[in-house]
Design an enzyme around this catalytic site. Structure first.
Site, PDB file in Angstrom:
ATOM      1  CE1 TYR A 182      -3.160  -2.894   0.349  1.00  0.00           C
ATOM      2  CE2 TYR A 182      -3.532  -2.322   2.648  1.00  0.00           C
ATOM      3  CZ  TYR A 182      -3.811  -3.106   1.555  1.00  0.00           C
ATOM      4  OH  TYR A 182      -4.751  -4.107   1.658  1.00  0.00           O
ATOM      5  NE  ARG A 183       6.118   2.410  -2.700  1.00  0.00           N
ATOM      6  CZ  ARG A 183       6.919   2.340  -3.766  1.00  0.00           C
ATOM      7  NH1 ARG A 183       6.914   1.282  -4.538  1.00  0.00           N
ATOM      8  NH2 ARG A 183       7.726   3.335  -4.061  1.00  0.00           N
TER       9      ARG A 183
END
Length: 336
Positions: A264-265
């Protein structure tokens, strides 16, 4: 490629180190019908708070490795359902249940471990392993399974979204859960709870680069989705809502560092910057440590050996260590 590089690209973000052309993997045989699924919805009025409170320990420590129970918490307007909740909206807890085995055994396990959820035989569906991939990817209905995979389209492929993450190490109280429901009623995003434990926790923290193992109960994803046709102001409001929830959760999640899920950058955590033509990173004191904990320093060492000029880089890649990009830990410069 060398043992250290192989260690790094398994969980450390292969894009930081180069382009992976191929993987050699060992397949595991599965029977034609190998998995059982159930999707159940429970509203606030149906005891969502008590059910989620119990889920926190049942799904992470009390069920066998073959059983996965994920929960999505969302809100619907009163026109979308028969029963309204507070503020004219409904809190919906959606349980996505996956079991590696037949539905009869799944029913037995759920009755033994989580009878309060009230799952019935009619709620179960058996499918092949490849169909299960389609199921969890939320592909649209009406296309046969393999075509769904080949089309590479899901509900998220034609929209924009923002997701932030947290790891929970201690069960949230019912009072804390009630506070989350209240914030969800006032905003528009999804609160995703993915159980840890099982095989994930059995792997030592330093065996591969991905470090979030034993000690975590579950992963939280704060997900906002919007249409690109929305106004700039409306899109910004989605971002504000997710960030407010993230701030609200600070006392209840992991800390020192506040761990984050690399997939989940989240550019809110920090970014690589350019200074005088050179690339600088504060990675091992901010986002890098949140993603990789103490493994971050080893990842930077690998990067220094295989890509010292930082040819492969983006906003959050691992960067090489050199004189113009020193790294500090506990107030002292780190040298390799």
């Amino acid at each position: 490629m060398g043992e250290d590089l192989f260690w790094a690209i398994r969980g450390g973000g292969a894009a930081s180190f180069g382009v992976v052309l191929a993987w050699k993997i060992k397949l595991v045989a599965v029977p034609p019908t190998s998995e059982s699924f159930s999707t159940l919805e429970r509203t606030y009025e149906e005891g969502a708070t008590d059910l989620v409170y119990k889920w926190q320990t049942v799904a992470t420590h009390e069920v066998p490795e073959e059983l996965n129970i994920e929960v999505d918490i969302s809100v619907r307007n009163k026109n979308d359902a028969s029963t309204t909740g507070r503020l004219g909206k409904m809190i919906i807890a959606t349980y996505r249940i996956m079991y590696l085995g037949r539905s009869k055994k799944l029913m037995q396990l759920m009755e033994d471990k989580f009878a309060e959820l009230g799952m019935q035989e009619k709620d179960c569906k058996e499918m092949s392993w490849i169909e299960s991939i389609v199921y969890f990817a939320r592909f649209p209905d009406g296309i046969v399974p393999l075509e769904r995979l080949l089309s590479r389209e899901s509900e998220y492929s034609k929209c924009t979204f923002k997701v932030k993450s947290d790891f929970v190490t201690k069960p949230l109280s019912k009072t804390t859960l009630e506070g989350i429901w209240k914030m969800l009623e006032e905003n528009e995003f999804v609160f995703i709870m993915t159980p840890w434990g099982g095989r994930v926790s059995a792997i030592p923290e330093h065996e591969i680069a991905f470090p979030h193992r034993d000690g975590n109960l579950y992963l939280i994803g704060y997900l906002a989705i919007w249409d690109d046709n929305e106004t700039v102001e409306a899109q910004e409001e989605h971002l504000i809502q997710v960030r407010e929830m993230y701030d609200h959760m600070t006392p209840y999640v992991s800390n020192s560092p506040r761990d984050a899920y690399f997939i989940y950058r989240d550019l809110d955590l920090g970014q690589n910057t350019l200074n005088g033509g050179s690339v600088y990173s504060s990675g091992c004191t901010s986002w890098g440590q949140q993603y990789f904990k103490s493994n971050c320093l080893k990842l930077m060492k690998v990067k220094s050996n295989v890509d010292p000029d930082n040819y492969f880089r983006d906003e959050q890649t691992i960067l090489a260590i050199h004189e113009s990009n020193p790294v500090e830990k506990d107030g002292a410069l780190v040298e390799f």
